[in-house]
Motif scaffolding. Structure first.
Motif, PDB file in Angstrom:
ATOM      1  N   VAL A   1      10.063  -0.526  14.800  1.00  0.00           N
ATOM      2  CA  VAL A   1       8.669  -0.300  14.426  1.00  0.00           C
ATOM      3  C   VAL A   1       8.088  -1.510  13.687  1.00  0.00           C
ATOM      4  N   ILE A   2       8.860  -2.088  12.756  1.00  0.00           N
ATOM      5  CA  ILE A   2       8.283  -3.142  11.903  1.00  0.00           C
ATOM      6  C   ILE A   2       8.607  -4.561  12.377  1.00  0.00           C
TER       7      ILE A   2
ATOM      8  N   PRO B   1       0.585  -5.504  10.666  1.00  0.00           N
ATOM      9  CA  PRO B   1      -0.305  -4.332  10.610  1.00  0.00           C
ATOM     10  C   PRO B   1       0.473  -3.015  10.534  1.00  0.00           C
ATOM     11  N   ALA B   2       1.585  -2.913  11.276  1.00  0.00           N
ATOM     12  CA  ALA B   2       2.388  -1.675  11.217  1.00  0.00           C
ATOM     13  C   ALA B   2       3.004  -1.511   9.827  1.00  0.00           C
ATOM     14  N   ILE B   3       3.491  -2.603   9.247  1.00  0.00           N
ATOM     15  CA  ILE B   3       4.104  -2.531   7.912  1.00  0.00           C
ATOM     16  C   ILE B   3       3.057  -2.076   6.884  1.00  0.00           C
ATOM     17  N   LEU B   4       1.852  -2.641   6.962  1.00  0.00           N
ATOM     18  CA  LEU B   4       0.793  -2.284   6.003  1.00  0.00           C
ATOM     19  C   LEU B   4       0.403  -0.812   6.141  1.00  0.00           C
ATOM     20  N   ARG B   5       0.298  -0.349   7.400  1.00  0.00           N
ATOM     21  CA  ARG B   5      -0.101   1.051   7.629  1.00  0.00           C
ATOM     22  C   ARG B   5       0.964   2.012   7.116  1.00  0.00           C
TER      23      ARG B   5
ATOM     24  N   THR C   1      10.863   5.757  14.322  1.00  0.00           N
ATOM     25  CA  THR C   1      11.347   4.843  15.360  1.00  0.00           C
ATOM     26  C   THR C   1      10.217   4.542  16.345  1.00  0.00           C
ATOM     27  N   ASP C   2      10.526   3.935  17.508  1.00  0.00           N
ATOM     28  CA  ASP C   2       9.448   3.518  18.419  1.00  0.00           C
ATOM     29  C   ASP C   2       9.271   4.432  19.622  1.00  0.00           C
TER      30      ASP C   2
ATOM     31  N   ILE D   1      10.655  10.679  14.267  1.00  0.00           N
ATOM     32  CA  ILE D   1       9.249  10.633  14.710  1.00  0.00           C
ATOM     33  C   ILE D   1       8.899   9.221  15.193  1.00  0.00           C
ATOM     34  N   ASN D   2       7.759   9.118  15.872  1.00  0.00           N
ATOM     35  CA  ASN D   2       7.284   7.820  16.332  1.00  0.00           C
ATOM     36  C   ASN D   2       6.457   7.159  15.223  1.00  0.00           C
ATOM     37  N   GLY D   3       7.029   6.128  14.622  1.00  0.00           N
ATOM     38  CA  GLY D   3       6.368   5.439  13.520  1.00  0.00           C
ATOM     39  C   GLY D   3       5.231   4.539  13.970  1.00  0.00           C
ATOM     40  N   LEU D   4       5.078   4.366  15.285  1.00  0.00           N
ATOM     41  CA  LEU D   4       3.971   3.549  15.784  1.00  0.00           C
ATOM     42  C   LEU D   4       2.670   4.350  15.861  1.00  0.00           C
ATOM     43  N   VAL D   5       2.790   5.683  15.728  1.00  0.00           N
ATOM     44  CA  VAL D   5       1.601   6.542  15.795  1.00  0.00           C
ATOM     45  C   VAL D   5       1.088   6.787  14.370  1.00  0.00           C
ATOM     46  N   PRO D   6      -0.150   6.341  14.085  1.00  0.00           N
ATOM     47  CA  PRO D   6      -0.672   6.500  12.723  1.00  0.00           C
ATOM     48  C   PRO D   6      -0.635   7.952  12.260  1.00  0.00           C
ATOM     49  N   GLY D   7      -0.208   8.170  11.038  1.00  0.00           N
ATOM     50  CA  GLY D   7      -0.200   9.513  10.451  1.00  0.00           C
ATOM     51  C   GLY D   7       1.103  10.264  10.641  1.00  0.00           C
ATOM     52  N   ASN D   8       1.907   9.867  11.624  1.00  0.00           N
ATOM     53  CA  ASN D   8       3.148  10.615  11.902  1.00  0.00           C
ATOM     54  C   ASN D   8       4.119  10.633  10.731  1.00  0.00           C
ATOM     55  N   LEU D   9       4.271   9.513  10.042  1.00  0.00           N
ATOM     56  CA  LEU D   9       5.243   9.453   8.943  1.00  0.00           C
ATOM     57  C   LEU D   9       4.761  10.322   7.778  1.00  0.00           C
ATOM     58  N   TYR D  10       3.489  10.176   7.438  1.00  0.00           N
ATOM     59  CA  TYR D  10       2.920  10.995   6.356  1.00  0.00           C
ATOM     60  C   TYR D  10       3.084  12.476   6.688  1.00  0.00           C
ATOM     61  N   ASN D  11       2.703  12.862   7.903  1.00  0.00           N
ATOM     62  CA  ASN D  11       2.764  14.278   8.290  1.00  0.00           C
ATOM     63  C   ASN D  11       4.192  14.806   8.275  1.00  0.00           C
ATOM     64  N   ALA D  12       5.135  14.013   8.761  1.00  0.00           N
ATOM     65  CA  ALA D  12       6.532  14.479   8.783  1.00  0.00           C
ATOM     66  C   ALA D  12       7.023  14.710   7.359  1.00  0.00           C
ATOM     67  N   LEU D  13       6.676  13.801   6.456  1.00  0.00           N
ATOM     68  CA  LEU D  13       7.106  13.972   5.058  1.00  0.00           C
ATOM     69  C   LEU D  13       6.477  15.213   4.439  1.00  0.00           C
ATOM     70  N   ARG D  14       5.263  15.552   4.914  1.00  0.00           N
ATOM     71  CA  ARG D  14       4.578  16.748   4.409  1.00  0.00           C
ATOM     72  C   ARG D  14       5.035  18.016   5.130  1.00  0.00           C
TER      73      ARG D  14
END
Ligand code: ADP
Ligand code: IPE
Length: 257
Positions: free
Chosen positions: A12-13, A25-29, A170-171, A234-247
């Protein structure tokens, strides 16, 4: 307050299509998503990232022909992993995550096939509200030096810190019945038990066995004796996926250990 672990894949990064290629950009997001999670949940995180085009590329380049990782190679890979780690750290700090980097080579070594890490250093930071950041690295072993993958490291931390939840970014969209990049018929698994994944892999059912990097993530955990843990992929390239999974809203695969 709960502590969760996150492993952000090198895929991903720092995609492996070019050497020393960081996706800023992926790292910042992702840093922003982690920051939002910490703020909204009041929980704590332990973060591990992979090596992607920084780690793997250099290791391949400097291993001896018979696969030995000599000290010159160790120093070089260690240096370039710090470079990738510094991009991650910059992003976390600019998103106001109170993060601190803990290079695994200074707290872990391999005794045989399994790592031993001085996890008190990690616990100490967590107890002070700091987010420890570790990464796939090169570490000393009883015979020389070896690579420790971010996957193995995150499982080691989950085990030693008694963490109950880990998210792998992951990707691809999660764990499939086969490599989705090679087999267009591969199906995404929504929820599985770790022992089912392994049984199917051992039985080698062509239609349903999990392979490659995805299978390794499960195998390492089983080797380390992980139990009672929820792992999401989860797919870390999709915005919001990491936040949502943690929630708790996982768009991907949940594996129960
Ligand atoms: P990361 O850097 O995110 O840890 P890896 O390269 O170790 O990534 O593993 C992710 C890759 O594993 C995916 O890009 C995918 O092509 C591959 N893969 C192989 N088998 C599977 C599978 N059954 N399900 C999902 N991904 C798989
Ligand atoms: C690799 O870490 C680290 C080195 C090669 C030094 P990982 O194995 O966790 O990296 P990714 O996530 O697969 O890229």
């Amino acid at each position: 307050m709960r502590v969760k672990a996150v492993k952000v894949g090198g895929s991903v990064i720092a995609p492996k299509n070019r050497p020393l290629n960081a996706d800023i950009p992926a790292i910042l997001r992702l840093a922003e998503e982690l920051s939002n999670y910490l703020r909204d949940s009041g929980n704590q995180l332990v973060l591990v990232h992979g090596g992607g085009s920084f780690g793997h590329y250099l290791v391949k380049e400097c291993l001896t022909r018979d696969g030995e990782l000599r000290r010159e190679c160790f120093s070089r890979v260690a240096h370039y992993m710090m470079m990738l780690n510094s991009f991650v750290m910059e992003a976390l700090l600019s998103s106001e995550v109170p993060a601190a980097s803990l290079p695994p080579r200074s707290i872990c070594f391999f005794r045989g096939k399994l790592p031993e890490c001085f996890v008190d250093a990690v616990k100490e930071l967590v107890s002070k509200g700091v987010t420890p950041v570790l990464f796939g690295d090169v570490i000393p072993s009883s015979t020389g030096f070896e690579v420790i993958s971010g996957d193995m490291l995150v499982w080691e931390l989950v085990k030693e810190l008694g963490i109950k939840e880990v998210v792998f970014a992951t990707d691809v969209n999660g764990i499939y019945t086969d490599d989705p990049k090679k087999n267009p018929k591969a199906k995404l698994l929504k929820e599985v038990r770790a022992d089912e994944v392994l049984r199917e892999a051992i039985e080698g059912e062509v239609t349903s066995s999990v392979t490659g990097g995805a299978l390794e993530k499960v195998k390492v955990a089983v080797e380390l004796g992980i139990k009672g843990v929820k792992a999401s992929v989860i797919n870390g390239l999709v915005p919001g996926n990491l936040y949502n999974a943690l929630r708790g809203k996982v768009e991907g695969t949940v594996i129960w250990f």
